[in-house]
Design an enzyme around this catalytic site. Structure first.
Site, PDB file in Angstrom:
ATOM      1  N   GLY A 244       1.121  -1.464  -0.112  1.00  0.00           N
ATOM      2  CA  GLY A 244      -0.028   0.025  -0.381  1.00  0.00           C
ATOM      3  C   GLY A 244       0.887   1.458  -0.150  1.00  0.00           C
ATOM      4  O   GLY A 244       2.022   1.240   0.678  1.00  0.00           O
TER       5      GLY A 244
ATOM      6  N   GLY B  94       0.547   5.844   0.480  1.00  0.00           N
ATOM      7  CA  GLY B  94      -0.220   6.288   1.233  1.00  0.00           C
ATOM      8  C   GLY B  94       0.225   7.844   0.843  1.00  0.00           C
ATOM      9  O   GLY B  94       1.155   8.047   0.796  1.00  0.00           O
TER      10      GLY B  94
ATOM     11  N   PHE C  34       0.882   9.383   3.948  1.00  0.00           N
ATOM     12  CA  PHE C  34       1.801   9.637   5.122  1.00  0.00           C
ATOM     13  C   PHE C  34       3.219   8.961   4.412  1.00  0.00           C
ATOM     14  O   PHE C  34       4.069   9.085   5.374  1.00  0.00           O
ATOM     15  CB  PHE C  34       1.403   8.557   6.226  1.00  0.00           C
ATOM     16  CG  PHE C  34       0.459   9.607   6.906  1.00  0.00           C
ATOM     17  CD1 PHE C  34       0.498  10.754   7.518  1.00  0.00           C
ATOM     18  CD2 PHE C  34      -0.920   9.203   6.852  1.00  0.00           C
ATOM     19  CE1 PHE C  34      -0.535  11.939   8.061  1.00  0.00           C
ATOM     20  CE2 PHE C  34      -1.493  10.009   7.789  1.00  0.00           C
ATOM     21  CZ  PHE C  34      -1.413  10.650   8.685  1.00  0.00           C
TER      22      PHE C  34
ATOM     23  N   VAL D  54       3.589   1.261   2.699  1.00  0.00           N
ATOM     24  CA  VAL D  54       3.235   0.225   3.813  1.00  0.00           C
ATOM     25  C   VAL D  54       3.931  -1.283   3.023  1.00  0.00           C
ATOM     26  O   VAL D  54       3.815  -1.330   1.804  1.00  0.00           O
ATOM     27  CB  VAL D  54       2.334   0.004   3.718  1.00  0.00           C
ATOM     28  CG1 VAL D  54       1.312  -0.984   4.908  1.00  0.00           C
ATOM     29  CG2 VAL D  54       1.713   1.590   4.614  1.00  0.00           C
TER      30      VAL D  54
ATOM     31  N   ASP E 174      -8.227  11.569   9.481  1.00  0.00           N
ATOM     32  CA  ASP E 174      -8.857  11.777   7.957  1.00  0.00           C
ATOM     33  C   ASP E 174      -9.409  10.308   8.029  1.00  0.00           C
ATOM     34  O   ASP E 174      -8.866   8.913   7.605  1.00  0.00           O
ATOM     35  CB  ASP E 174      -6.410  11.535   7.867  1.00  0.00           C
ATOM     36  CG  ASP E 174      -6.040  11.084   5.769  1.00  0.00           C
ATOM     37  OD1 ASP E 174      -6.763  11.095   5.402  1.00  0.00           O
ATOM     38  OD2 ASP E 174      -5.386  10.204   6.206  1.00  0.00           O
TER      39      ASP E 174
END
Length: 777
Positions: A612, A614, A616, A619, A729
């Site tokens: 993943g 995102g 931030f 992952v 979020d």
């Protein structure tokens, strides 16, 4: 200086591995040896194959059925049985079909270890033709030797010491048009890696002699084996031609008990070390001349010689035995002192001789020695460079995946796909003169293939021709076929393929850069109308996905509002605030901790698998030492706060536990890397399910439960934690699903933690990550 001359005929006999069988010559072959294996030895890793025997011998040999699936089993002529041939020579496996057929051996110790490999061939007139065939044998893709049986009564032996670079060893028999290849037995023994070391290549056995005895004239070519030799080596006696007293040496033996003798790493059998040769009369040396080696015996001109010694005579205080070895190409061993009841091996690792030179060696008594030299045994090997490049490893991996999927349908796919000689049936390869060959053509037409077209084919980047026609293949035509850069012909006729053909593939076919055959797939649509219809369906699907996502998010927000209102009502009537896990902790807390940067690299296998991305950071999938799966989020530089603040926040959030929140297992703040380690959620995130990225469809009952789980998690963050945590979020990508499709909120751990007493001072002007829902309170 007297010499022992071993003539060309004798050299040919031993150097090409021929042995004669007679009624009295096979006592050590029949049952007790298993090529050197007895109950007293460590037999782990031994492979002893009786080729052509369907049942094998449960005590000593095994059938070759597990090592090859081609060939025909035959028995030798009954006329030979009165001569008592070795049991492993009474059957053969012959290979009338295919240019090459390969045995696959998988040694227990794996790659980069040394093994002695020996192949036995006894024609035995199994076909009644009285004409022994001639053929080549390869180790992997490199030439090992040519099998040339002298007669049906002669056993031909090839032996080599080899250190493979892969976990498999392929022994291939190649038809050269001079008769059908066959094999009687195949042996593999693991060796001590400190012995028979060669940096120049593998070692092919040219000669191995025990000097403790001389064969009789009637046993000229007998090659007995010894059950106590753990490495399965064969130690023939000295030939009778060398037994004349005029040669300047004599045979000696001892009756001394050698059970306490200190053997060296080569572990020559004690029965060999009980005797040997020494100079006779007043001589102080002896010489072996070995004419012909390098001219017709073996094409190599680099040889390794191993001399084995053991002092079995108890010496007086004033006695000593010191010797020196001289050999071809100016080899000089220097003085060697033998010690009582100790074995020693002297090695000449690389003697280079010219094609017209003679290989020889002399063993001298030194001036400081009171006793003459001795020699118990010696071995000569030709250095063989098995350097032919194998098939490109990426191609090998891909075609092996195909073989694994269709193993029962692809008989004869053994060894390297392209080499030696002819490639696998249905496979064509590029020129192999220099670089590793590549697979350029694959024809699996009419093989009974089922299932979908295998993704492994996408790795065959040099493939120019692919024929999968006349099979039972189902599913769609994969898009990766259009990505293969060299592919110009694809034949998929007469299958059961369905759906639409990828647009890029059709465009290549229309432009003439690709020949595409698709006839005979009634459910496969190749018309433009299919492409347009598929595009419209995709657009309609996206509209529905967007609508469902909007409705679901509205349900989540409504559920959150209801729960928060209920919680606020309950708190208004209570004087006791709820107890937060932040003030206590439970059994889970003991498992949370700080991880080092090296631990993060190990658990992610150096950041190998991305699951993943995102706002931030990225992952990665990982595993803890106990096998627990985790998800590791490496934070982007722009997302990272100062180290102390990050550490304080991470340690605080590791104590937050709720069934609807993704647990924070630990964190890392080393080497300018800040990472958060979460529990792994097997079913991904809600966005993937709603957008159709996952094949599983969520039922309405599951959707309602997900809404409740998300609301409970959010309510706990806002009302159940002290200090309270604002998510900041909330979106479907941050609602993760476990293996039971129960929802848990993620990414709350990167939000700011604030005190309820100063809640009015929280700034929400900047929200980290990608845009999501921020609770109004």
């Amino acid at each position: 200086m007297k010499s022992c001359a071993i003539f060309i005929a004798l050299l040919t006999l031993f150097c090409q591995g021929v042995s004669f069988i007679s009624g009295r010559s096979t006592g050590n072959h029949n049952r007790s040896n298993k090529y050197g294996q007895t109950d007293g030895n460590d037999t782990r890793g031994y492979i002893s194959i009786d080729c052509g025997n369907t049942e094998g011998d449960s005590t000593y040999y095994q059938s070759d059925a597990a090592f090859i699936d081609t060939g025909v089993n035959k028995e030798i002529s009954p006329d030979l049985l009165p001569y008592m041939p070795p049991s492993y020579c009474r059957t053969v496996r012959r290979f009338p079909d295919g240019e090459r057929n390969c045995y696959t051996l998988k040694p227990l110790n794996g790659r980069d270890n040394s093994y002695l490999i020996r192949a036995h061939f006894m024609y035995g007139n199994y076909d009644g033709q009285n004409r022994a065939p001639v053929f080549n044998v390869y180790v992997g893709v490199s030439f090992w030797g040519k099998v040339m049986p002298v007669s049906p009564f002669m056993e031909f032996v090839l032996e080599i010491i080899h250190k493979p670079s892969t976990d498999f060893i392929y022994i291939c028999l190649v038809d050269i048009g001079q008769g059908t290849p066959f094999i009687s037995a195949l042996l593999l023994r693991p060796l001590n890696n400190s012995t028979y070391v060669s940096d120049l290549g593998s070692l092919r056995t040219i000669m191995r002699l025990s000097t403790d005895r001389v064969a009789s004239v009637s046993q000229t070519a007998q090659i007995p084996s010894y059950s106590e030799d753990k490495y399965g080596r064969i130690w023939p006696p000295l030939p009778p031609i060398a037994s004349s007293p005029s040669e300047g040496w004599e045979v000696f033996s001892t009756s001394t008990d050698l059970s306490h003798l200190k053997n060296d790493a080569y572990e020559v059998p004690l029965s060999i070390l009980k005797g040997g040769i020494r100079p006779s009369g007043s001589n102080h040396s002896f010489t072996f001349n070995l004419p012909g080696i390098g001219q017709g015996i073996h094409p190599s001109f680099i040889f390794s010689i191993y001399w084995h010694f053991a002092e079995t005579q108890k010496l007086d205080a004033n006695e000593s035995r010191e010797l020196n070895i001289f050999a071809s190409n100016n080899f000089d061993s220097g003085p060697i002192t033998l010690k009582y009841m100790e074995a020693v091996t002297v090695v000449a690792p690389a003697i280079n001789i010219g094609p017209d030179s003679v290989l020889w060696f002399t063993i001298n008594q030194t001036n400081d020695s009171s006793l003459p030299p001795i020699l118990n045994a010696f071995e000569i090997y030709a250095v063989t460079k098995l350097s032919h490049a194998a098939t490109n490893q990426h191609d090998v991996n891909a075609i092996m995946d195909v073989k694994t999927q269709y193993y029962k349908l692809l008989n004869g796919w053994h060894g390297d796909p392209c080499l030696p000689a002819a490639p696998w049936n249905g496979v064509n390869c590029s020129d192999s003169n220099s670089d590793s060959p590549r697979i350029t053509s694959l024809n699996l037409a009419s093989r009974g293939l089922t299932g979908e077209i295998l993704p492994a084919l996408s790795s065959l980047t040099s493939l120019s021709y692919l024929n999968l026609s006349h099979n039972e293949l189902t599913g769609t035509v994969p898009e990766f076929l259009a990505k293969l850069p060299s592919l110009i012909i694809i034949d998929l006729r007469e299958n059961k393929l369905s759906g639409s053909v990828p647009t890029e593939l059709m465009e290549k076919a229309r432009s003439g850069s690709l020949s595409l055959s698709l006839d005979g797939n009634p459910d496969l649509c190749t018309m433009d109308v299919c492409m347009k219809k598929s595009k419209k369906l995709t657009e309609k699907h996206m509209v529905w996905v967007s609508l469902v996502a909007f409705v679901f998010l509205a349900l989540v927000l409504l559920a959150v509002a209801v729960f928060c209102f209920y919680r606020w009502k309950r708190k208004a009537g209570s004087t006791t605030a709820p107890q937060s896990v932040l003030h206590g902790g439970d059994g889970m807390e003991s498992k949370n901790r700080k991880f080092s940067y090296s631990e993060v690299m190990n658990m992610t296998n150096k950041l190998q698998t991305i699951i993943g991305k995102g706002g931030f950071g990225t992952v990665y999938h990982g595993c803890l030492k106990d096998g627990t799966e985790v998800a590791i989020k490496i934070l982007k530089g722009s997302s990272i706060m100062n180290v102390q603040s990050f550490r304080t926040e991470a340690e605080l959030l590791m104590r937050v536990h709720h069934r609807s929140l993704v647990s924070l297992v630990g964190y890392c703040d080393e080497r300018c890397t800040m990472a958060l380690i979460y529990e792994y959620m097997a079913n991904g995130n809600l966005q993937e399910h709603l957008s159709g990225e996952r094949t599983r469809t969520l039922g309405w009952k599951e959707r309602l439960q997900i809404s409740i789980d998300a609301a409970e998690g959010l309510e706990y963050l806002h009302c159940g934690c002290k200090p309270a945590v604002i998510h900041r979020d909330l979106k479907t990508a941050n609602i993760l699903l476990d293996h039971r499709v129960r929802a848990k909120l993620a990414d709350f751990g990167i939000s700011r933690i604030f005190s309820t007493e100063s809640a009015t001072h929280i700034s929400t002007d900047h929200v980290a990550g990608t845009p999501g829902y921020l609770a109004p309170e």
